[in-house]
Design an enzyme around this catalytic site. Sequence first.
Site, PDB file in Angstrom:
ATOM      1  N   GLY A 558     -89.818   8.257  -5.616  1.00 60.31           N
ATOM      2  CA  GLY A 558     -89.579   7.269  -4.632  1.00 60.31           C
ATOM      3  C   GLY A 558     -89.798   6.222  -5.153  1.00 60.31           C
ATOM      4  O   GLY A 558     -89.866   5.620  -6.519  1.00 60.31           O
ATOM      5  N   GLY A 560     -92.789   4.211  -4.645  1.00 59.11           N
ATOM      6  CA  GLY A 560     -93.636   4.189  -5.678  1.00 59.11           C
ATOM      7  C   GLY A 560     -93.664   4.416  -7.111  1.00 59.11           C
ATOM      8  O   GLY A 560     -94.542   4.170  -8.038  1.00 59.11           O
ATOM      9  N   ASP A 583     -81.750  17.045  -6.252  1.00 57.59           N
ATOM     10  CA  ASP A 583     -81.319  17.067  -7.529  1.00 57.59           C
ATOM     11  C   ASP A 583     -81.843  15.589  -8.132  1.00 57.59           C
ATOM     12  O   ASP A 583     -81.247  14.865  -9.345  1.00 57.59           O
ATOM     13  CB  ASP A 583     -80.001  16.621  -8.137  1.00 57.59           C
ATOM     14  CG  ASP A 583     -79.345  16.028  -6.438  1.00 57.59           C
ATOM     15  OD1 ASP A 583     -80.327  15.737  -5.591  1.00 57.59           O
ATOM     16  OD2 ASP A 583     -78.198  15.933  -6.406  1.00 57.59           O
ATOM     17  N   GLU A 584     -82.939  15.518  -7.594  1.00 55.90           N
ATOM     18  CA  GLU A 584     -83.412  13.965  -7.798  1.00 55.90           C
ATOM     19  C   GLU A 584     -83.648  13.104  -9.143  1.00 55.90           C
ATOM     20  O   GLU A 584     -83.236  12.655  -9.697  1.00 55.90           O
ATOM     21  CB  GLU A 584     -84.553  13.402  -7.365  1.00 55.90           C
ATOM     22  CG  GLU A 584     -85.324  12.054  -6.063  1.00 55.90           C
ATOM     23  CD  GLU A 584     -86.509  11.788  -5.916  1.00 55.90           C
ATOM     24  OE1 GLU A 584     -86.553  10.980  -4.714  1.00 55.90           O
ATOM     25  OE2 GLU A 584     -87.347  12.481  -6.259  1.00 55.90           O
ATOM     26  N   HIS A 762    -104.645   7.039  14.552  1.00 52.13           N
ATOM     27  CA  HIS A 762    -102.600   7.551  15.176  1.00 52.13           C
ATOM     28  C   HIS A 762    -103.016   8.187  15.720  1.00 52.13           C
ATOM     29  O   HIS A 762    -102.555   7.631  16.792  1.00 52.13           O
ATOM     30  CB  HIS A 762    -102.008   7.664  14.008  1.00 52.13           C
ATOM     31  CG  HIS A 762    -101.541   6.476  12.647  1.00 52.13           C
ATOM     32  ND1 HIS A 762    -101.142   6.994  11.192  1.00 52.13           N
ATOM     33  CD2 HIS A 762    -101.506   5.676  12.868  1.00 52.13           C
ATOM     34  CE1 HIS A 762    -100.846   6.127  10.741  1.00 52.13           C
ATOM     35  NE2 HIS A 762    -100.511   4.819  10.942  1.00 52.13           N
TER      36      HIS A 762
HETATM   37  P1  NAD Z   1     -90.526   7.684  -0.635  1.00 53.60           P
HETATM   38  O1  NAD Z   1     -90.852   8.484   0.861  1.00 53.60           O
HETATM   39  O2  NAD Z   1     -90.406   6.575  -1.266  1.00 53.60           O
HETATM   40  O3  NAD Z   1     -90.682   8.940  -1.824  1.00 53.60           O
HETATM   41  C1  NAD Z   1     -90.878  10.024  -1.828  1.00 53.60           C
HETATM   42  C2  NAD Z   1     -90.924  10.850  -3.006  1.00 53.60           C
HETATM   43  O4  NAD Z   1     -91.326  11.745  -2.661  1.00 53.60           O
HETATM   44  C3  NAD Z   1     -89.140  11.419  -2.947  1.00 53.60           C
HETATM   45  O5  NAD Z   1     -88.472  10.436  -2.684  1.00 53.60           O
HETATM   46  C4  NAD Z   1     -89.262  12.385  -3.692  1.00 53.60           C
HETATM   47  O6  NAD Z   1     -89.984  12.071  -4.947  1.00 53.60           O
HETATM   48  C5  NAD Z   1     -90.975  13.102  -3.194  1.00 53.60           C
HETATM   49  N1  NAD Z   1     -90.727  14.507  -2.889  1.00 53.60           N
HETATM   50  C6  NAD Z   1     -90.943  14.191  -1.937  1.00 53.60           C
HETATM   51  N2  NAD Z   1     -90.342  15.314  -0.786  1.00 53.60           N
HETATM   52  C7  NAD Z   1     -90.513  16.156  -2.289  1.00 53.60           C
HETATM   53  C8  NAD Z   1     -91.016  17.684  -1.924  1.00 53.60           C
HETATM   54  N3  NAD Z   1     -90.548  18.403  -1.259  1.00 53.60           N
HETATM   55  N4  NAD Z   1     -90.537  18.020  -3.592  1.00 53.60           N
HETATM   56  C9  NAD Z   1     -90.768  17.521  -4.448  1.00 53.60           C
HETATM   57  N5  NAD Z   1     -90.908  15.674  -4.455  1.00 53.60           N
HETATM   58  C10 NAD Z   1     -91.117  15.320  -2.896  1.00 53.60           C
HETATM   59  O7  NAD Z   1     -92.483   7.264  -0.383  1.00 53.60           O
HETATM   60  P2  NAD Z   1     -92.826   5.768  -0.966  1.00 53.60           P
HETATM   61  O8  NAD Z   1     -92.900   4.946  -0.686  1.00 53.60           O
HETATM   62  O9  NAD Z   1     -92.779   6.115  -3.203  1.00 53.60           O
HETATM   63  O10 NAD Z   1     -94.208   5.817  -0.740  1.00 53.60           O
HETATM   64  C11 NAD Z   1     -95.050   7.058  -1.473  1.00 53.60           C
HETATM   65  C12 NAD Z   1     -96.987   7.133  -0.537  1.00 53.60           C
HETATM   66  O11 NAD Z   1     -97.678   6.253  -0.576  1.00 53.60           O
HETATM   67  C13 NAD Z   1     -96.398   7.923   0.922  1.00 53.60           C
HETATM   68  O12 NAD Z   1     -97.189   8.558   1.023  1.00 53.60           O
HETATM   69  C14 NAD Z   1     -96.315   6.411   1.211  1.00 53.60           C
HETATM   70  O13 NAD Z   1     -96.713   6.546   2.713  1.00 53.60           O
HETATM   71  C15 NAD Z   1     -97.365   5.696   0.555  1.00 53.60           C
HETATM   72  N6  NAD Z   1     -96.686   3.983   0.875  1.00 53.60           N
HETATM   73  C16 NAD Z   1     -95.956   3.532   0.821  1.00 53.60           C
HETATM   74  C17 NAD Z   1     -95.912   2.212   0.696  1.00 53.60           C
HETATM   75  C18 NAD Z   1     -94.361   1.110   0.094  1.00 53.60           C
HETATM   76  O14 NAD Z   1     -94.396   0.320   0.077  1.00 53.60           O
HETATM   77  N7  NAD Z   1     -93.040   2.290   0.059  1.00 53.60           N
HETATM   78  C19 NAD Z   1     -97.133   1.449   0.958  1.00 53.60           C
HETATM   79  C20 NAD Z   1     -97.944   1.760   1.389  1.00 53.60           C
HETATM   80  C21 NAD Z   1     -98.890   3.415   1.298  1.00 53.60           C
END
Ligand code: NAD
Length: 953
Positions: A558, A560, A583-584, A762
Site C-alpha cells: 500500500g 506506506g 495479485d498485488e 474513536h
Molecule cells: P494501505 O491501505 O495503502 O495498504 C494496505 C495494504 O495492506 C495493501 O496494499 C496490502 O498490501 C496490505 N493488505 C491489506 N489486506 C491484506 C491482506 N488481507 N493480506 C495481505 N496484505 C494485505 O495502507 P497504508 O496507507 O500503507 O497504511 C498502512 C498503515 O498505516 C495503516 O494501518 C494506516 O492506517 C496507517 N497510516 C497510514 C497513513 C497514510 O498516510 N497512508 C498515515 C498514518 C497511518
Amino acid sequence: MADELKNKGNSALSAGNIDEAISCYTEAIKLDPSNHVLFSNRSAAYCKAERYTEALADADECVKLAPNWTKGYTRKGAALEFLGRFDEAVGVYEDALQKEPNNAQLKAAMENAYSQAGNKAFFNPFADPKLMDRIQKSPKLRSYLSDPDFRLKLQMMQQDPSKLGQFIQDPRVMACVSELLGVNLDDAMNGAGGDAQDDKMETDAAASPPPPPKEEPKPSASADQSLTEEEKKANALKEQGNSAYKAKQFDQAIELYKQAMELAPTNVSLYTNTAAVRFEQQRYEDCIAECQKGIEIGRENNADFKLIAKALARIANANVKLGNLREAKRYFDKSLSEHRAPDVIKRAQEIERQLKQLEEQAYINPELAEEEKAKGNEQFSNGKFPDAIRHYSEAIRRNPDDPRLYSNRAACYTKLMEFNMALKDCDTCIKKDPKFIKGYLRKGACLMAMKENVKAAEAYRKALEIDENCQEAKEGYMQAELGTNDEQRRQAALNDPEVQDILSDPAMQMILGQMQKDPKAVAEHLQNPQVRTKLQKLIDAGIPITMSGVKVVICGGGNGAHVAAGLAALNGADVRMMSTFSDEAERISAALAANNGLLRVTYTDAGTTKELDAKLSVVTKDPAVAGKDVDLILLVVPAFAHAGYLRALLPNITPGTVICGMPGSPGFPFEVDGILGPELSAQVTLMDWATLPWACRLLEFGRHVEVLGTKESMRGSVRLGTVPSRVDPVPCLQSLLGQRPVLNASGHILGITLGSVNQIVHLAVMYGQWYNWDGKGLPESPLFYQGINEETGSLLNSMSAEICALAKKISDTQGVDLKSVLHIYDWYMDCYGKDISDKSTLATSMRTNASYRGLRHPTVVGEDGLHRPNYGYRYMTEDVPFGLVITKGIAEIFQLPTPNIDRVLAWSQKQMGKEFVRESAGGRVCGSDIGMTRAPQRYGLTTVEQVLGVPKQ
Ligand code: NAD
C-alpha cells in the site's frame, strides 16, 4: 503601393532573401489588409523560413478572405504538413478539391498528405499511452519487458517515435510493431520496396551496380486510354530506357530517353531519369543541367511538386559529388521547400553537419589560439571576465582540443557565478585531458560555490589521485568534507546512479553483508581496488557501509509500504517488497518493470520537494524469496494483516531477526509471541512504532508514491531478544528511513499498546453520539470531534484514567517503564496544543481543535436520504478487536477494574454483533469472537510474565 511592396517581396523571395520578403509583405498587408494574395505570399515566405505556425495563420487568413481561391488551401495544407498535421492537411485539400475538382496539383498534394498521414499512423505505434499495458498483456511480447535494454528502447521510442528506424532491426521491436498494429510487417515492408530502392539511387550513386531509375507506377488501363499515341510511345521508350539503365547500358538509356522526350517533351521524369544516368556516369554537371531543364519544364506545366523536389535533390546530390557542399545544401533546402521527403531531410542534415565540421576545421589555428589565450589571461587579471570569456571562446574555436582553454574559461564563469557554464567547461577540460589536475581543482571550487560539498569533495579527491601533494586539492577536500552534513550527503547519493548501481550489484551486496557481520572482512575487501573504489563512493555518499546491504522485507503493497521500500532502497538496503494480498505483488512488479525497475518517491519535507528513484531488489508474493537471510522485517500494513505476513515468513524468522511494526498497533507483541511461540519470540528483537512516519499516498500504483509530510519524531519501543539482532534495530531503521522522523524509542513495549489513543477516542465519541440514539435517521451526519459534549468528554477522561491506572499498576508492580502512556488530555496538549483554542476541558479542547474541523461521523445513508451510524466502519471494526479489547485483556490479567471501558466495550460489541467479552462470565475476555482480536487471551497468554513478554526488560 501595396502592389509595389508585394512585387519587391516576390523578388526578394526568389533571390532567397526570406526575411526581406516577409517584411515587404508585412508592410503591404498593413496598407491592404484584405488582400488575400499578400497573406498567401507571406505564408509561403514563412514556410521557407521554417516559421510554420505563422505560415498556417497567414494561410488561414487567406482562406478566410478568399474562400474560393484554392491556392490559399494549398498554402494551408503545406503549412499543416510541415507541422506534421497530415490528417488536417488532407481535410484542407479535400475542401479545395470540392471547389476545383480537376486541379491535378491539389490531387497530388492530397495524395501525398494522405500517404504521410498513413505513414505517421503506421510508424507511430509507440506513441500509444497504454503501450506498456498492451505489451504486458500480450503473451507474445510480455517477456521482452524483462530486458532493461528493451525497455529503454521502448521508452526512447515513446519519447521520439522517429527512433523506430534506429531500433527496427531488433526483432522484438519488429514483433511489437506487428502485434500492436495488427499487421503483417513483412508484407508492409516489402510493399515499400520500390521507393526505398529509388532513394538509394539518389543518395548512394557511387554504389555498384547502379539501381534503376524510379519505376513510375505503371499506367492503369483506363489511364492508358486517356494518353495520346505519342505519350504511349514515349512511355514505352522510357520503360526500355529504364531497362537499359538497369543493365548499365547508359548510352543506350540516354538515347531512349531522348527519343521519348521528343514525343513527350513535358514529361519531367524523362529529364530526372536522364539526370540519374548522367549521375551514374559521374557526369555531374550534365546531371545538374538535365535536372534544371526538367524543373523549368515542370514549372511551366504545373508538374507534381514531388517530381520537382526530386530533381532539386538530385542537383544537390550531384553537387555533393562535385564537392560543392554549400550549393548542395542550398538545393536540398529548395527540394524540401517543395516536398519534405524523409531521406532528403536526413541528407540535408548530414550535409549541414559536414559543412559545419569543415568550417570548424578550417578555422583551427593553434598559434592564433595562443594569442587569444594570452589576451584572455590579461583581461582575467584585470578583472574583465566577460572580455576574457570572449577571448577564451575564440581561442577554443581556434584550438578546441586544448584543455587549458576550457579550464581558464571555467575560472571566468565561476567569477561571474555562472556555475553551470563553469561546470560544463570543467567537464570538457577533464574529458580532453583526464590527467590535467586544474580541471578537477576548478570543478571542486565551482561545486563548493554551488554548495555541492559532496561532489566537490569527490572532485578534489580525484585531483589528489593525480597529485597527492597538491595543497589546493588537500585544502579543498578538507573544506568540502567539513561543510558537508549528513543530509546533504544522503540527498546527493539518493540521486546518484553510480551509487544505485553499486548498491544493486549482487556481488557488492554480498560483500556489504559480509562486512556487516564481520568487521574484519572490511580490511580484506579494501585490498581489492575495484571494491575499494566502490566502497569509497558509498562512504562519500554518506551511506553507512554497515547499513548498506541490510536485508529488509517490507511487508505490504500500500501507500506506506511503497514509501518504506523506496526510502530503504535509496538508503542502501537490499529491499524485498512482499505482498501476499491477491495479485498485488505481480501488479507492482509489472508496473516497476514498465518503469525501468524504478520506484519514484516524491518527497516533500520542510517545504522542498525531491523526486527520488529507487531500485528494489525484488517484489514478490513468495515468503521464501523475500525472507531469505532476512535481517529486518518491516510490517507496513493495517494491523489485521500482520498475522498473515508473520505466519508466511515464520520459516525465515531466525534468532537475531528484527521484527518491526510500523505502525505496530495495540497487541502487536502478543501476536508476534503467539505466532512465533515462546522460544523463538524470546530470540528475536521487536520494534513497535505508534504510527506511520509519513502522510503518503500512491500516485501511480507500483511506480510513484508521494510523501506529503513527514513526522518530526515517532514514538516507539523496542524489546531486545536474548540473541543479539544482526542489525542495531533503531539506528538501522533510522538510517533506512532518513533523518526524519527522529525515532524516539523508549520504555516497555506494552507502552505502545496501552498508549494508543484511537482505541479510546474513536469508541468514546461513537458511544457518546449513538448509545441512546432513538433509531431515527438524521438529515446529516453529525460532526465527529466538534460535536462531542461534556458527558462524552468526561467518559473519555475516565477511560483514559483507567488505562493510566493500569500502566501505573504494571510499572509499580513489575518495575517496567510505561511513562510513554499519557493521559488523553496531556496527549492532546502534546500533539495539538497550538491548534486548540479552548483548553478548559477535554471536550472543549477537542471541539476547538482546528485540525479536527469538519470531520463527521461515519454514517450510512438510507433510501430515505437520512444518515444512520455506520458500525461497520474501522472506528469499530479495527479499534475494538485491535484496540480496546486488548487493553481490557491486559487489565483483566493485572486484575484492575475498568468500568468505563467495560461499558463502552459492551455497547460496541453489541452494535457489531460480536462477542469479545462475555457478560455471563463477569465481562471477561473470553467471548466466542475472541479469535478475531489480538487480546493476550486469544494467544493463551494469561499470566503477568507472559503479558510482559520474554525476556523481561
Ligand atoms: P494501505 O491501505 O495503502 O495498504 C494496505 C495494504 O495492506 C495493501 O496494499 C496490502 O498490501 C496490505 N493488505 C491489506 N489486506 C491484506 C491482506 N488481507 N493480506 C495481505 N496484505 C494485505 O495502507 P497504508 O496507507 O500503507 O497504511 C498502512 C498503515 O498505516 C495503516 O494501518 C494506516 O492506517 C496507517 N497510516 C497510514 C497513513 C497514510 O498516510 N497512508 C498515515 C498514518 C497511518
